[in-house]
Design a protein around this motif. Structure first.
Motif, PDB file in Angstrom:
ATOM      1  N   CYS A  82     -37.032  44.227 120.737  1.00 57.13           N
ATOM      2  CA  CYS A  82     -38.129  43.497 121.368  1.00 57.13           C
ATOM      3  C   CYS A  82     -38.243  42.047 120.900  1.00 57.13           C
ATOM      4  N   GLU A  83     -38.166  41.833 119.615  1.00 59.42           N
ATOM      5  CA  GLU A  83     -38.470  40.502 119.085  1.00 59.42           C
ATOM      6  C   GLU A  83     -37.595  39.383 119.649  1.00 59.42           C
ATOM      7  N   PRO A  84     -36.273  39.594 119.848  1.00 57.34           N
ATOM      8  CA  PRO A  84     -35.475  38.518 120.451  1.00 57.34           C
ATOM      9  C   PRO A  84     -35.844  38.208 121.899  1.00 57.34           C
ATOM     10  N   MET A  85     -36.521  39.153 122.583  1.00 60.81           N
ATOM     11  CA  MET A  85     -36.927  38.943 123.983  1.00 60.81           C
ATOM     12  C   MET A  85     -38.301  38.292 124.095  1.00 60.81           C
ATOM     13  N   ARG A  86     -38.953  38.057 122.967  1.00 61.83           N
ATOM     14  CA  ARG A  86     -40.366  37.664 122.966  1.00 61.83           C
ATOM     15  C   ARG A  86     -40.650  36.467 123.873  1.00 61.83           C
ATOM     16  N   ALA A  87     -39.901  35.405 123.715  1.00 58.67           N
ATOM     17  CA  ALA A  87     -40.181  34.185 124.490  1.00 58.67           C
ATOM     18  C   ALA A  87     -39.998  34.422 125.984  1.00 58.67           C
ATOM     19  N   THR A  88     -38.970  35.166 126.343  1.00 51.82           N
ATOM     20  CA  THR A  88     -38.708  35.430 127.757  1.00 51.82           C
ATOM     21  C   THR A  88     -39.775  36.335 128.359  1.00 51.82           C
ATOM     22  N   VAL A  89     -40.201  37.338 127.598  1.00 49.57           N
ATOM     23  CA  VAL A  89     -41.256  38.227 128.075  1.00 49.57           C
ATOM     24  C   VAL A  89     -42.569  37.464 128.220  1.00 49.57           C
ATOM     25  N   GLN A  90     -42.837  36.559 127.293  1.00 44.40           N
ATOM     26  CA  GLN A  90     -44.040  35.733 127.396  1.00 44.40           C
ATOM     27  C   GLN A  90     -43.991  34.862 128.650  1.00 44.40           C
ATOM     28  N   GLN A  91     -42.810  34.369 128.982  1.00 41.21           N
ATOM     29  CA  GLN A  91     -42.648  33.520 130.170  1.00 41.21           C
ATOM     30  C   GLN A  91     -42.850  34.330 131.450  1.00 41.21           C
ATOM     31  N   ARG A  92     -42.233  35.502 131.520  1.00 37.73           N
ATOM     32  CA  ARG A  92     -42.248  36.317 132.741  1.00 37.73           C
ATOM     33  C   ARG A  92     -43.506  37.164 132.882  1.00 37.73           C
ATOM     34  N   ARG A  93     -43.983  37.743 131.767  1.00 42.81           N
ATOM     35  CA  ARG A  93     -45.166  38.590 131.708  1.00 42.81           C
ATOM     36  C   ARG A  93     -45.112  39.767 132.681  1.00 42.81           C
ATOM     37  N   PRO A  94     -44.095  40.598 132.579  1.00 42.27           N
ATOM     38  CA  PRO A  94     -44.048  41.802 133.406  1.00 42.27           C
ATOM     39  C   PRO A  94     -44.973  42.882 132.841  1.00 42.27           C
ATOM     40  N   LEU A  95     -45.197  43.917 133.586  1.00 43.42           N
ATOM     41  CA  LEU A  95     -45.829  45.125 133.052  1.00 43.42           C
ATOM     42  C   LEU A  95     -44.830  45.776 132.103  1.00 43.42           C
ATOM     43  N   ILE A  96     -45.255  46.085 130.884  1.00 43.61           N
ATOM     44  CA  ILE A  96     -44.392  46.720 129.892  1.00 43.61           C
ATOM     45  C   ILE A  96     -44.631  48.220 129.933  1.00 43.61           C
ATOM     46  N   VAL A  97     -43.576  48.994 130.101  1.00 39.35           N
ATOM     47  CA  VAL A  97     -43.666  50.456 130.050  1.00 39.35           C
ATOM     48  C   VAL A  97     -42.672  50.947 129.002  1.00 39.35           C
ATOM     49  N   SER A  98     -43.185  51.629 127.994  1.00 37.84           N
ATOM     50  CA  SER A  98     -42.316  52.164 126.943  1.00 37.84           C
ATOM     51  C   SER A  98     -42.198  53.680 127.086  1.00 37.84           C
ATOM     52  N   VAL A  99     -40.970  54.181 127.031  1.00 40.95           N
ATOM     53  CA  VAL A  99     -40.743  55.626 127.036  1.00 40.95           C
ATOM     54  C   VAL A  99     -40.273  56.092 125.660  1.00 40.95           C
ATOM     55  N   ALA A 100     -40.461  55.249 124.648  1.00 42.99           N
ATOM     56  CA  ALA A 100     -40.079  55.585 123.274  1.00 42.99           C
ATOM     57  C   ALA A 100     -41.240  56.286 122.577  1.00 42.99           C
ATOM     58  N   ALA A 101     -40.939  57.386 121.929  1.00 40.91           N
ATOM     59  CA  ALA A 101     -41.981  58.153 121.243  1.00 40.91           C
ATOM     60  C   ALA A 101     -42.474  57.410 120.004  1.00 40.91           C
ATOM     61  N   GLY A 102     -43.770  57.535 119.754  1.00 38.67           N
ATOM     62  CA  GLY A 102     -44.311  57.158 118.469  1.00 38.67           C
ATOM     63  C   GLY A 102     -44.754  55.725 118.285  1.00 38.67           C
ATOM     64  N   ILE A 103     -44.303  54.803 119.095  1.00 40.02           N
ATOM     65  CA  ILE A 103     -44.618  53.390 118.882  1.00 40.02           C
ATOM     66  C   ILE A 103     -45.834  53.003 119.724  1.00 40.02           C
ATOM     67  N   GLY A 104     -46.889  52.559 119.067  1.00 36.43           N
ATOM     68  CA  GLY A 104     -48.145  52.280 119.728  1.00 36.43           C
ATOM     69  C   GLY A 104     -48.128  51.025 120.583  1.00 36.43           C
ATOM     70  N   CYS A 105     -49.087  50.949 121.470  1.00 35.69           N
ATOM     71  CA  CYS A 105     -49.213  49.785 122.348  1.00 35.69           C
ATOM     72  C   CYS A 105     -49.393  48.497 121.542  1.00 35.69           C
ATOM     73  N   ASP A 106     -50.174  48.549 120.466  1.00 35.41           N
ATOM     74  CA  ASP A 106     -50.424  47.348 119.677  1.00 35.41           C
ATOM     75  C   ASP A 106     -49.147  46.801 119.060  1.00 35.41           C
ATOM     76  N   SER A 107     -48.291  47.695 118.556  1.00 30.54           N
ATOM     77  CA  SER A 107     -47.030  47.249 117.956  1.00 30.54           C
ATOM     78  C   SER A 107     -46.127  46.629 119.007  1.00 30.54           C
ATOM     79  N   LEU A 108     -46.007  47.277 120.144  1.00 32.97           N
ATOM     80  CA  LEU A 108     -45.173  46.739 121.216  1.00 32.97           C
ATOM     81  C   LEU A 108     -45.676  45.373 121.663  1.00 32.97           C
ATOM     82  N   ASP A 109     -46.986  45.270 121.823  1.00 34.33           N
ATOM     83  CA  ASP A 109     -47.586  44.005 122.246  1.00 34.33           C
ATOM     84  C   ASP A 109     -47.309  42.901 121.226  1.00 34.33           C
ATOM     85  N   GLN A 110     -47.460  43.229 119.953  1.00 32.24           N
ATOM     86  CA  GLN A 110     -47.230  42.245 118.892  1.00 32.24           C
ATOM     87  C   GLN A 110     -45.776  41.795 118.872  1.00 32.24           C
ATOM     88  N   TRP A 111     -44.839  42.739 118.947  1.00 31.96           N
ATOM     89  CA  TRP A 111     -43.422  42.396 118.882  1.00 31.96           C
ATOM     90  C   TRP A 111     -42.997  41.523 120.062  1.00 31.96           C
TER      91      TRP A 111
END
Length: 276
Positions: A82-111
């Motif tokens: 996630c972290e290397p994509m941060r700037a691009t995700v901030q630019q595009r701002r898509p809906l984020i959908v995670s199918v990974a177990a255990g990782i909370g929304c707050d962590s994903l949002d922060q990364w």
């Protein structure tokens, strides 16, 4: 959003779950040119490219095309992806959908740099045959339209239901996420018992699997709950009653409850280990 009436969906990671969702989308007529998939090795994506998908090893390129970004990598490497994509995700701002177990929304949002609409999804392995059951949770930034998009996406591979609190995804894990393994274990036990009763291995297997399939279809189609369906086939002093009484004497209900409590607790522990 793109000019298409359907959103462009980009998968970061193209493992089994991503491929299950992609297969469900394609089988239901979703345009292949609106789907992106990335991985670390281009040759592993050749089959998806052959089906008309946009593929590659550049995550940023996929993000820039995405209306919906599906994070489908292993939880242990999610942060470093996630972290290397941060700037691009901030630019595009898509809906984020995670199918990974255990990782909370707050962590994903922060990364990913913060202030994102994030949906967590807990699917299960029958999604690979479009018979999955998925629990969904969205943070406060997820709009009604985005909820509908996420639900539609997961509905292509089975049932998709929302939970009101993120904590309840641990319960979803215990019921449906890990649930297929419980049924597989019960099938194993039935097949082994059938062989001990004199059936051939193939006969015991086929009868067991068809019975499981038939019972699930019957319960899904009926307006009666499983308890009533069970009572309807359990005649007093009959053969089925003897089996049910044996299960209950061994404490089956308590065994199932304790197993699912253990599953949910382990889910909480793993989530804590993966936090930040």
């Amino acid at each position: 959003m793109t000019k298409s009436t359907q959103p462009t969906v980009a998968f970061i990671g193209a493992g089994n779950m991503a491929r299950a969702i992609i297969g469900g989308l394609l089988d239901n007529g979703y345009p292949a040119n609106l789907i992106w998939a990335t991985g670390t090795r281009a040759e592993k994506l050749a089959d998806l490219e052959a089906r008309g998908l946009n593929t590659g090893t550049n995550n940023d390129a996929a993000v820039l095309a995405a209306d919906i970004l599906i994070l489908a990598v292993k939880p242990q490497i999610m942060k470093q992806v996630c972290e290397p994509m941060r700037a691009t995700v901030q630019q595009r701002r898509p809906l984020i959908v995670s199918v990974a177990a255990g990782i909370g929304c707050d962590s994903l949002d922060q990364w990913l740099g913060g202030s994102h609409a994030v949906v967590r999804c807990m699917p299960n392995t029958p999604s690979q045959v479009q018979s999955g059951a998925s629990g969904l949770y969205g943070n406060e930034r997820v709009s009604d339209e985005q909820k509908a998009q996420a639900e539609s996406l997961m509905s292509h591979v089975g049932l998709a239901l929302w939970v009101e609190r993120e904590e309840l995804l641990h319960a979803v894990t215990a019921v449906s996420g890990s649930g297929p393994a419980y049924y597989f274990l019960f099938m194993e036990a039935m097949m082994a018992a059938g062989e001990k009763l004199g059936l051939g291995a193939d006969t015991a297997r086929r009868l067991t699997l068809q019975t499981a399939l038939g019972a699930a279809r019957m319960a899904s189609a009926s307006e009666l709950d499983p308890a009533e369906l069970r009572r309807n086939v359990t005649s007093p002093k009959g053969t089925t009653e003897q089996a049910i009484l044996s299960f209950q004497a061994a404490g089956l209900e308590k065994i199932v409850e304790e197993a699912m409590q253990a599953c949910a607790q382990r889910s909480r522990e793993l989530a804590e280990q993966l936090r930040d």
